[in-house]
Write a protein that holds these residues in place. Structure first.
Motif, short mmCIF file in Angstrom:
data_model
loop_
_atom_site.label_atom_id
_atom_site.label_comp_id
_atom_site.label_asym_id
_atom_site.label_seq_id
_atom_site.Cartn_x
_atom_site.Cartn_y
_atom_site.Cartn_z
N VAL A 233 -6.24 -15.98 -1.00
CA VAL A 233 -6.76 -14.75 -1.63
C VAL A 233 -7.37 -13.77 -0.63
O VAL A 233 -7.89 -14.16 0.41
CB VAL A 233 -7.83 -15.05 -2.71
N SER A 234 -7.33 -12.50 -1.05
CA SER A 234 -8.03 -11.43 -0.34
C SER A 234 -9.42 -11.29 -0.93
O SER A 234 -9.74 -11.86 -1.98
CB SER A 234 -7.31 -10.10 -0.56
N ALA A 235 -10.21 -10.44 -0.29
CA ALA A 235 -11.52 -10.07 -0.84
C ALA A 235 -11.31 -9.08 -1.99
O ALA A 235 -10.27 -8.42 -2.05
CB ALA A 235 -12.33 -9.40 0.26
N PRO A 236 -12.30 -8.96 -2.90
CA PRO A 236 -12.14 -7.97 -3.96
C PRO A 236 -11.89 -6.57 -3.38
O PRO A 236 -12.60 -6.10 -2.50
CB PRO A 236 -13.49 -8.03 -4.69
N VAL B 152 -15.16 1.14 -3.46
CA VAL B 152 -15.18 0.65 -2.07
C VAL B 152 -14.65 -0.78 -2.05
O VAL B 152 -15.03 -1.60 -2.89
CB VAL B 152 -16.65 0.65 -1.55
N LYS B 153 -13.80 -1.07 -1.08
CA LYS B 153 -13.33 -2.46 -0.92
C LYS B 153 -14.49 -3.29 -0.39
O LYS B 153 -15.23 -2.83 0.49
CB LYS B 153 -12.25 -2.51 0.17
N VAL B 154 -14.58 -4.53 -0.83
CA VAL B 154 -15.66 -5.39 -0.34
C VAL B 154 -15.59 -5.52 1.19
O VAL B 154 -16.62 -5.51 1.88
CB VAL B 154 -15.61 -6.77 -1.05
N THR B 155 -14.37 -5.62 1.73
CA THR B 155 -14.26 -5.75 3.20
C THR B 155 -14.88 -4.54 3.90
O THR B 155 -15.57 -4.68 4.91
CB THR B 155 -12.78 -5.91 3.61
N ASP B 156 -14.64 -3.34 3.35
CA ASP B 156 -15.25 -2.14 3.97
C ASP B 156 -16.77 -2.19 3.85
O ASP B 156 -17.49 -1.81 4.78
CB ASP B 156 -14.70 -0.87 3.32
N GLY C 210 -15.82 -11.64 2.45
CA GLY C 210 -15.26 -11.25 1.15
C GLY C 210 -14.21 -12.25 0.72
O GLY C 210 -14.19 -12.73 -0.43
N GLU C 211 -13.32 -12.62 1.63
CA GLU C 211 -12.28 -13.60 1.34
C GLU C 211 -12.91 -14.96 1.05
O GLU C 211 -12.50 -15.69 0.15
CB GLU C 211 -11.32 -13.73 2.54
N TYR C 212 -13.95 -15.28 1.84
CA TYR C 212 -14.61 -16.59 1.69
C TYR C 212 -15.14 -16.75 0.26
O TYR C 212 -14.85 -17.74 -0.43
CB TYR C 212 -15.75 -16.67 2.73
N GLY D 250 -7.92 -15.80 2.74
CA GLY D 250 -7.01 -15.19 3.71
C GLY D 250 -7.78 -14.48 4.81
O GLY D 250 -9.02 -14.53 4.87
N PHE D 251 -7.05 -13.85 5.73
CA PHE D 251 -7.58 -12.85 6.68
C PHE D 251 -8.30 -13.42 7.91
O PHE D 251 -8.45 -12.73 8.89
CB PHE D 251 -8.51 -11.91 5.90
N TYR D 252 -8.77 -14.66 7.88
CA TYR D 252 -9.51 -15.11 9.05
C TYR D 252 -9.26 -16.59 9.37
O TYR D 252 -8.66 -17.32 8.58
CB TYR D 252 -11.03 -14.89 8.84
N SER E 68 -5.81 -8.49 11.89
CA SER E 68 -6.04 -7.07 11.63
C SER E 68 -6.07 -6.84 10.11
O SER E 68 -5.73 -7.75 9.33
CB SER E 68 -4.98 -6.22 12.32
N ARG E 69 -6.47 -5.66 9.70
CA ARG E 69 -6.65 -5.37 8.28
C ARG E 69 -5.39 -5.72 7.47
O ARG E 69 -4.27 -5.52 7.93
CB ARG E 69 -7.00 -3.88 8.07
N GLY E 70 -5.59 -6.25 6.29
CA GLY E 70 -4.47 -6.66 5.45
C GLY E 70 -3.92 -8.03 5.84
O GLY E 70 -2.89 -8.46 5.34
N GLY E 71 -4.64 -8.73 6.72
CA GLY E 71 -4.11 -9.96 7.30
C GLY E 71 -4.02 -11.18 6.39
O GLY E 71 -3.47 -12.21 6.80
N SER E 72 -4.52 -11.09 5.16
CA SER E 72 -4.36 -12.25 4.26
C SER E 72 -2.89 -12.55 4.02
O SER E 72 -2.52 -13.70 3.74
CB SER E 72 -5.02 -11.97 2.90
N ASP E 73 -2.04 -11.53 4.13
CA ASP E 73 -0.60 -11.75 4.00
C ASP E 73 -0.11 -12.74 5.05
O ASP E 73 0.79 -13.54 4.79
CB ASP E 73 0.16 -10.43 4.24
#
Ligand code: ASP
Length: 438
Positions: free
Chosen positions: A35-38, A46-50, A113-115, A167-169, A181-186
């Motif tokens: 999963v991504s962050a909300p 605002v995205k949670v990551t931002d 956020g992902e966590y 995802g993402f990290y 990099s951004r969008g990395g959960s993919d």
């Protein structure tokens, strides 16, 4: 078996997360979930990551993130309360805030956020939560250790029937959190899918699939039913967004198919991304059209250039030395042009021109800014007579001057350079000539 990745809009609030739960529970083969962050709940949100990056920035200025962290805490409180899940949110938020305040880089903050998203979904589904920092590994230069990660994912997840993974990290060799990099959960989803030998990697987002053109430019473009990894790479490199362009690499060599699906329209078949052109059924001449703005051409002229061995190497080594990558190098008999993104040239233009003049003794070096590139992409173009004729007729009929042409030898794409003021018109002209007409 399917590995699924759900993006930020799918995880945006409790009601979208309920959709995610339904999708997962609807198909028992959906076993490992990334999963991504909300993300944004509406366009002004605002995205949670931002918000988490903002927390890190506040810490750099004031030593704490007392004010910005409130937004993050509020988002997760709303989600947890509405879903009624059993996670110790206050304790988690306390640890996270302290961790952000003690961090030297933004990665830990950005990853939280992902966590939390994964912890919440795991609790809602009753699945195991597996932290990405245990299984996704980077070296100390921040490069992904793919084989190491594949082994770690397999060793961990093979013991579990179901799991949710942020995802993402991942973590570096010192055990410190490191993000893609951004969008990395993919990319995380692709690694998990490959490691677990999934039959398909489902990438759940908020659109029906990959579109034949940018919907901000073309009115209601059609969805691509099936395309190859190479076509996807071309289209996304040139600006078409849906998936992180690097998410193909982990699955590419094994030919694992990716299915882009819409959380908000789950019965739509979406877009299938497959390994070879032969697997793509359908006879559309082109698969899609995309492009990018913001480029500059540097034209270099020198009499008898064609006889001079090492000319191109000398020019390109200047770019290499300055750490600049180029997009295209169209050339003529006594001319060579460099197509470069504007952002790479900021503050360096005069220096580069000077160096080029000196190193190759050019007769003339000129700059043309305000260039955009349009990419016409599709394997089927190779076997069709008249594809280029159709494209250039469409551009001429729309009164668009073509400034540059480049066609890869694989005939997978035709790239044309146009003035940026003609960019939108050019995309529409190509779309209507090919996609609408076929
Ligand atoms: N949440 C991260 C971002 O906003 C990563 C992701 O969603 O894939 O870029």
């Amino acid at each position: 078996m399917k590995v699924c990745k759900f993006g930020g809009t799918s995880m945006a609030n409790a009601s979208t997360i309920k959709r995610v739960v339904n999708i997962i529970e609807d198909d028992p083969s959906r076993k490992y979930i990334v999963v991504s962050a909300p993300g944004k709940r509406n366009s002004a949100d605002v995205k949670v990551t931002d918000a988490l990056y903002a927390c890190f920035n506040e810490v750099q200025k004031t030593g704490n993130c007392d004010s910005t962290f409130l937004t993050v805490a509020k988002r997760f409180h709303e989600i947890v309360n509405e879903l009624g899940v059993d996670v110790d949110l206050d304790e988690n938020l306390k640890v996270i805030k302290e961790g952000i305040e003690a961090s030297k880089t933004p990665d830990y903050a950005a990853s939280r956020g992902e966590y939390l998203s994964a912890k919440i979904l795991a609790a809602k589904l009753g699945y195991d939560f597996v932290d990405a920092d245990e299984i996704i590994k980077f070296n100390d230069k921040g490069e992904l250790l793919l084989n190491y990660s594949l082994d770690a994912v397999k060793a961990k997840l093979s013991k579990l029937d179901h799991a949710v993974i942020p995802g993402f990290y991942g973590s570096d060799t010192n055990g410190k959190v490191h993000t893609f990099s951004r969008g990395g959960s993919d990319i995380t989803g692709a690694i998990v899918a490959r490691a677990m030998k999934a039959d398909v990697y489902e990438n759940w987002t908020d659109v029906d699939g990959f579109l034949t053109a940018d919907p901000r430019i073309v009115d209601n473009p059609t969805t691509i039913t099936c395309l190859s990894y190479k076509e996807l790479r071309e289209l996304s490199y040139m600006g078409a967004e849906v998936m992180h362009p690097e998410s193909i690499f982990p699955v590419h060599s094994v030919g694992l198919p990716i299915n882009i699906k819409n959380t908000f329209n789950p019965s739509h078949p979406g877009t299938m991304i497959v390994k070879t052109a032969e697997q793509v059924d359908g006879n559309s001449v082109i698969t899609g059209v995309s492009g990018q703005k913001g480029l500059t051409i540097i034209n270099i002229e020198k009499d008898m250039m064609n006889n001079e061995i090492g000319f191109a190497r000398r020019v390109l080594s200047i770019l290499e030395y300055e750490g600049i990558s180029f997009e295209h190098v169209p050339s003529g008999i006594d001319t060579m042009s460099l197509v470069i993104r504007d952002e790479y040239l900021v503050g360096k233009m005069q220096k580069i021109l000077q160096k080029i003049k000196e190193s190759v003794h050019a007769d003339n070096v000129e700059i043309h800014s305000g260039l955009s590139l349009v990419a016409i992409v599709g394997h089927n173009m190779a076997s069709r007579l008249g594809t280029a004729a159709t494209a250039f007729k469409a551009l001429a009929d729309a009164h668009i001057n073509v400034r540059m042409i480049d066609q890869g030898s694989s005939e997978l794409n035709i790239i044309v350079g146009v003035d940026t003021c003609d960019y939108e018109k050019a995309i529409n002209a190509i779309y209507y000539a090919f996609v609408k007409e076929q």
